[in-house]
Design an enzyme around this catalytic site. Structure first.
Site, mmCIF file in Angstrom:
data_model
loop_
_atom_site.group_PDB
_atom_site.id
_atom_site.type_symbol
_atom_site.label_atom_id
_atom_site.label_comp_id
_atom_site.label_asym_id
_atom_site.label_seq_id
_atom_site.Cartn_x
_atom_site.Cartn_y
_atom_site.Cartn_z
ATOM 1 N N GLU A 1 0.471 -0.785 0.055
ATOM 2 C CA GLU A 1 -0.148 -0.031 0.143
ATOM 3 C C GLU A 1 0.823 1.490 -0.475
ATOM 4 O OE1 GLU A 1 -3.005 0.135 -0.288
ATOM 5 O OE2 GLU A 1 -3.732 -2.000 -0.256
ATOM 6 N N ARG B 1 -18.410 -0.871 5.305
ATOM 7 C CA ARG B 1 -19.483 -1.161 4.764
ATOM 8 C C ARG B 1 -20.212 -2.328 5.932
ATOM 9 N NH1 ARG B 1 -19.450 -6.242 2.929
ATOM 10 N NH2 ARG B 1 -16.865 -6.174 2.803
ATOM 11 N N CYS C 1 -8.066 -1.728 7.824
ATOM 12 C CA CYS C 1 -6.368 -1.989 7.384
ATOM 13 C C CYS C 1 -6.000 -0.428 7.230
ATOM 14 C CB CYS C 1 -6.361 -2.877 6.640
ATOM 15 S SG CYS C 1 -6.713 -4.414 6.765
ATOM 16 N N HIS D 1 -1.240 -5.560 2.492
ATOM 17 C CA HIS D 1 -2.939 -6.594 2.033
ATOM 18 C C HIS D 1 -2.449 -7.750 1.451
ATOM 19 C CE1 HIS D 1 -5.279 -3.376 2.650
ATOM 20 N NE2 HIS D 1 -6.103 -4.457 3.557
#
Ligand code: PCA
Length: 211
Positions: A78, A88, A141, A165
């Site tokens: 990342e 969500r 995360c 990830h």
């Protein structure tokens, strides 16, 4: 160097989280670096508290956090963490933030200060799929990566931090035949190679995306 490597506990009703399985599979020394391993709760507030306590106690030179990204096919390094919590699903403490900043006093985003392009190149050299990602999402995360870099910026000068990830493990949780996956063995090798190259000079390879 002392390298703190973290993984998350299972979330979204899954039984295991590949990220902590990978962390457990790493050796205790890589290239002369001491590897410290910690499991982080998949919860916005708790993860931020735990990472700060752990950094204070262990004083690592580098914090490398690992998380699960079901649906991704490669090990994703990342680039950026954003100051936004948008969920969500509820986290493991039942919190489901909507459009909230992670830190009122923080900048909109932080970039990883690890040589992530070089790390991707080194992982690919071993034939394990790896990529740069320009979004760590808006869930726990991204939040953990943001907090590590906020702490490096405000409280622990010189601390290096980044986030990787990993894909799902084969046949894990809600995955099905269409969900990309990677074996634990490849994930552990890929993350080990990433750690081996953590103090290499950054590469000037082009990984930019064109929309
Ligand atoms: N993955 C989630 C949180 C914990 C994890 O392993 C994420 O990508 O935000």
């Amino acid at each position: 160097m002392k390298i703190l490597v973290t993984g998350f506990d299972p979330f979204d009703q899954e039984e295991i989280n590949p990220s902590y399985e990978v962390v457990k599979g790493l050796p205790d020394q890589i290239n002369g670096h001491e590897i410290l391993k910690v499991e982080i709760p998949t919860a916005f507030k708790k993860s931020a508290e735990v990472i700060e306590q752990v950094i204070r106690r262990l004083r690592p030179d580098v914090v490398l956090c690992i998380g699960q990204a079901s649906g991704r096919a490669a090990i994703s390094l990342e680039k950026v963490a954003i100051n936004l919590a948008e969920a969500r699903i509820a986290d493991n403490e039942g919190h489901q933030p909507c459009d909230e900043p992670l830190r009122e006093d923080g900048p909109a985003a932080y970039f990883s200060n690890l040589p992530i392009k070089r790390m991707v190149e080194e992982i690919r050299r071993t034939d394990i799929p790896a990529e740069i990602s320009y979004t760590a999402g808006t869930y726990v995360c991204n939040s953990l990566m943001y907090h590590v870099l906020y702490l490096a910026d405000r409280r622990f000068p010189g601390l290096k931090g980044g986030f990787i990830h990993v894909p799902d493990l084969p046949h894990n949780g809600k995955s099905n035949k269409l969900t990309p996956s990677m074996s634990l063995e490849d994930m552990v090798s890929g993350i080990s190679v990433a750690i081996e190259s953590i103090d290499f000079p950054e590469s000037c390879a082009n990984f930019g995306t064109i929309i």
